[in-house]
Design an enzyme around this catalytic site. Structure first.
Site, mmCIF file in Angstrom:
data_model
loop_
_atom_site.group_PDB
_atom_site.id
_atom_site.type_symbol
_atom_site.label_atom_id
_atom_site.label_comp_id
_atom_site.label_asym_id
_atom_site.label_seq_id
_atom_site.Cartn_x
_atom_site.Cartn_y
_atom_site.Cartn_z
ATOM 1 N N SER A 82 0.878 -1.184 0.000
ATOM 2 C CA SER A 82 0.000 0.000 0.000
ATOM 3 C C SER A 82 0.910 1.227 0.000
ATOM 4 O O SER A 82 1.292 1.721 1.052
ATOM 5 C CB SER A 82 -0.895 0.000 1.243
ATOM 6 O OG SER A 82 -1.622 -1.196 1.327
ATOM 7 N N LYS B 111 -6.591 2.199 -2.976
ATOM 8 C CA LYS B 111 -6.328 1.443 -1.735
ATOM 9 C C LYS B 111 -6.317 2.374 -0.512
ATOM 10 O O LYS B 111 -6.910 2.069 0.525
ATOM 11 C CB LYS B 111 -4.988 0.718 -1.860
ATOM 12 C CG LYS B 111 -4.461 0.117 -0.578
ATOM 13 C CD LYS B 111 -5.334 -1.003 -0.043
ATOM 14 C CE LYS B 111 -4.883 -1.437 1.347
ATOM 15 N NZ LYS B 111 -5.790 -2.385 1.960
ATOM 16 N N LYS C 132 -0.394 4.899 8.376
ATOM 17 C CA LYS C 132 0.308 5.261 7.131
ATOM 18 C C LYS C 132 -0.676 5.387 5.965
ATOM 19 O O LYS C 132 -0.615 6.333 5.174
ATOM 20 C CB LYS C 132 1.369 4.177 6.840
ATOM 21 C CG LYS C 132 2.132 4.279 5.554
ATOM 22 C CD LYS C 132 1.712 3.312 4.457
ATOM 23 C CE LYS C 132 1.482 1.897 4.846
ATOM 24 N NZ LYS C 132 1.218 0.956 3.788
#
Ligand code: NAD
Length: 300
Positions: free
Chosen positions: A99, A174, A243
């Site tokens: 990701s 994503k 994150k």
């Protein structure tokens, strides 16, 4: 599986290991590498070929899959020092399934193109459980003719393969998915804490949410196994979720979209990441919310 000479798989962590295993079990010529020895041993124990260096893993590879913590780690692995990609076969395809941040992915794609290497971004959703049974959702960005060459590999790891557009679009999707997912989880944990204090039963609350308009992925598959019993072990770290939220919020800023709710959410998750241990699972957001200081707010 025919048509591939060598598939280097970098990153045999919680997700990479079961994904590499599925490829290996489907007959793909996978060579795995991870700097952490127990992860290499786990892949070898499953019958997988393991290299002792990243360079050895990628030598002559026509496909290189990365499943690393973030896009910076991917860039460093591929280009820092003597670029790893120079050891790949001509016209190799790199598939970044981590990701990563979409703007960085576009920059990386340009740099790799200058070295005759194609980059696809193909991040996944579904967690360790769906990596194990090959039912991940995979969102892949890049030219359709390049995606076509690796589609059998993606179909071995995932059940729903979405072509999202130009390179970087999979990574954008994503991050936005995880923003929505974390929003649902955060609201569900807070609702349970408020309801329980008022005397509502959290299991009954979950059943009612799931039969009502508050239903989301967290109410359906996370509250009962992980949140209510305080069993914070879903296999996805809190630091990685924070994150992803940062990635989504950075994208909003990059595109000049106000997104005030994204900003509020990332603040909560970054404070939780600071307060909890680096190894904390993202389910531990529940524990953080239970003790977080309430921001001073004027009552109407
Ligand atoms: P993890 O920390 O378990 O695994 C990452 C692995 O990469 C580690 O084993 C690490 O040693 C290895 N690594 C780091 N640098 C390397 C290098 N240069 N070469 C080879 N290996 C290297 O993380 P994870 O949970 O497997 O997540 C991996 C990626 O997938 C992340 O981007 C994460 O956001 C994403 N993701 C995770 C989940 C989940 O449920 N865990 C779900 C979807 C997406």
């Amino acid at each position: 599986m025919r048509g591939y000479k060598r598939i280097a798989f970098l990153g045999l962590g919680k997700m990479g290991l079961p994904m590499a295993r599925r490829l290996h079990e489907a007959g793909a010529p996978v060579v795995g590498f991870d700097p952490v020895e127990p992860t290499r041993l786990a892949f070898a124990a499953a019958g997988g070929a393991v290299a002792s260096t990243a360079r050895e893993a990628v030598s002559g590879a026509d496909v290189l899959i990365t499943m690393l913590p973030n896009g910076k780690a991917v860039r460093a692995a591929l280009l820092r020092g003597e670029p790893l990609v120079v050891h790949c076969a001509a016209n190799a395809i790199v598939i970044d399934m981590s990701s990563s941040a979409p703007v960085g992915t576009r920059e990386l794609a340009d740099e790799l193109a200058g070295r005759g290497v194609h980059l696809l971004d193909a991040p996944v959703s579904g967690g360790v459980k769906r990596a194990l049974d090959g039912s991940l959702a995979i969102m892949v960005g890049g030219p359709p003719e390049v995606i076509a060459k690796v589609r059998p590999l993606l179909e071995t790891m995932g059940k729903s393969i979405f072509e999202t557009g130009a390179v970087g679009s999979g990574h954008a999707m994503k991050a936005l998915n995880n923003y929505v997912s974390a929003a649902g989880l955060t609201a569900a944990c807070e609702a349970l804490q408020i309801g329980e204090k008022f005397g509502l039963d959290p299991v009954m609350m979950t059943d009612i949410l799931n039969a009502s308009t508050g239903r989301n992925n967290s109410t359906e598959v996370k509250l009962k196994p992980f949140v209510i019993p305080k069993n914070y072990a879903s296999g996805f770290s809190l630091a990685l979720m924070a994150k992803d939220l940062r990635t989504a919020d950075d994208l909003a800023m990059h595109l000049d979209v106000p997104a005030p709710f994204s900003q509020a959410l990332i603040e909560i998750w970054e404070q939780a990441a600071d307060a909890l241990s680096a190894a904390a699972d993202h389910m531990a957001i529940d524990a953080y919310l239970a003790t977080a200081a309430r921001p001073h707010r004027r009552r109407r």
